[in-house]
Design a protein around this motif. Structure first.
Motif, short mmCIF file in Angstrom:
data_model
loop_
_atom_site.label_atom_id
_atom_site.label_comp_id
_atom_site.label_asym_id
_atom_site.label_seq_id
_atom_site.Cartn_x
_atom_site.Cartn_y
_atom_site.Cartn_z
N ASP A 105 0.84 -1.21 0.00
CA ASP A 105 0.00 0.00 0.00
C ASP A 105 0.87 1.26 0.00
N ASN B 114 -2.40 2.96 3.41
CA ASN B 114 -1.74 4.23 3.71
C ASN B 114 -2.42 5.38 2.97
N HIS C 91 1.97 9.50 6.06
CA HIS C 91 2.39 9.27 4.67
C HIS C 91 2.04 10.40 3.72
N VAL D 112 2.71 -6.29 2.82
CA VAL D 112 3.16 -5.25 3.76
C VAL D 112 2.08 -4.18 3.96
N HIS E 190 9.51 -0.48 8.64
CA HIS E 190 8.73 -1.70 8.85
C HIS E 190 8.75 -2.63 7.63
O1 RIB Z 1 2.44 -0.37 11.07
C1 RIB Z 1 3.30 -0.16 9.99
C2 RIB Z 1 2.66 -0.57 8.68
O2 RIB Z 1 1.51 0.23 8.43
C3 RIB Z 1 3.54 -0.39 7.48
O3 RIB Z 1 3.31 -1.43 6.56
C4 RIB Z 1 3.07 0.91 6.92
O4 RIB Z 1 3.38 1.05 5.56
C5 RIB Z 1 1.63 0.87 7.18
O5 RIB Z 1 1.00 0.17 6.15
#
Ligand code: RIB
Ligand code: CA
Length: 313
Positions: free
Chosen positions: A11, A40, A84, A126, A242
């Protein structure tokens, strides 16, 4: 070299963008396709961002658009623009890409691809697990065809980052996570227990800006939004990466303390979005409980320099 083939479900997203550049740089990984999911930012923004990154850095991967609402059909009303940016990439003002997403949906692509090959394919997720859950709901026969799901999300022995209990990717679609955990597919969860232990220093980011050419400048620009988010919390010297940490776990498990067991996801009440892990040698799941940040940093920097640094191909 034997490469691990992954479909990258993402995302983008500032840390997703870094993870995509990292995956492209890791010699032991082959990205077969990119699948987008809302999280995001909206699904339109996440797909546009994936296409923009591919176009700017000549990444030859097809992009398939995925879910824009949760597994149970809920629309998002509150995207995390404070982390973001409104556009998902830190509001730098990038132009629209001229590349387009493939016409097939990412769920259809995953189902068709997994059915058509006996090559081992891993799903690296992710973001929210919406696309994975939807593919497994529509085509339960693909469960034994998935080599493994590696996912960034969840928290076991540390607090969540959205609520006391829940991490963002899981909190955004707990029913999807519960469905995937219950599917019998092997899952490696790389959650906050590990990702908070692997932070990038601001000074390293500044060095990468000068060492990695256009990729370094891009990362520097998008990360300003992220740095501000952490600075507002009183954290000035670094930030977790992350999604890159989860990407590294696919091919560098030795850099993590892994435990085997079974995961479930709470979907009700105050603990909604909590990932509960019970250790068991017979479990189908693994959880990364800690990370060796020094080793991961070396691997990250070596790969990024080789791909994007001066003298790279
Ligand atoms: O908690 C962190 C995650 O949340 C990461 O994957 C970030 O990109 C958001 O999607
Ligand atoms: Ca993400």
């Amino acid at each position: 070299m034997n490469q691990t083939v992954v479909i990258f479900d993402t995302d983008p997203g500032i840390d997703d963008a870094m993870a995509l550049l990292l995956l492209h740089a890791l010699p032991s990984i082959e990205i077969r396709a990119i699948s987008t999911v809302f999280g995001n930012a909206s699904i339109a923004a996440c797909t546009r961002n994936a296409l923009y990154i591919c176009e700017r850095f000549n990444l030859p991967y097809p992009v398939y658009q995925g879910a824009g609402v949760t597994f149970t059909g809920q629309a998002e009303t509150d995207y995390p623009d404070f982390v973001h940016g409104l556009d998902g990439l830190g509001d730098v003002g990038f132009p629209a890409p001229s590349r387009h997403a493939e016409s097939q949906t990412s769920v259809d692509y995953m189902i068709e691809t997994l059915r058509a090959t006996d090559e081992p394919i891993e799903l690296l997720a992710v973001g929210r697990m919406t696309n994975l859950a939807e593919a497994l709901r529509q085509a339960p026969d693909i469960a034994p065809l998935i080599q493994r799901i590696v996912m960034m999300g969840g928290a076991v022995a540390v607090p969540g980052n959205v609520t006391q209990w829940a991490e963002a990717n899981i909190y955004g679609d707990p029913e999807a996570a519960a469905f995937v955990f219950d599917s019998g597919v092997p899952v490696l969860m790389v959650g906050l227990d590990a990702t908070l232990e692997h932070r990038m220093k601001k000074t390293s980011l500044m060095a990468l800006r000068h060492e990695l050419g256009d990729a370094g400048e891009f990362l520097w620009q998008i990360k300003q939004c992220y740095l501000k988010f952490y600075a507002d919390k009183g954290i000035f010297d670094g930030f977790p990466i992350h999604d890159s940490t989860a990407a590294l776990a696919v091919v560098h498990p030795d850099c993590f303390e892994m435990r085997r067991g079974n995961l479930v996801c709470e979907t009700q009440g105050e603990q909604r979005g909590r990932t509960v892990f019970t250790e068991s040698e017979e479990g189908v799941h693994e959880v990364a409980m800690a990370a060796d940040s020094a080793q991961l940093t070396t691997i990250f920097e070596t790969a990024m320099h080789a791909k994007y640094g001066a003298g790279s191909l």
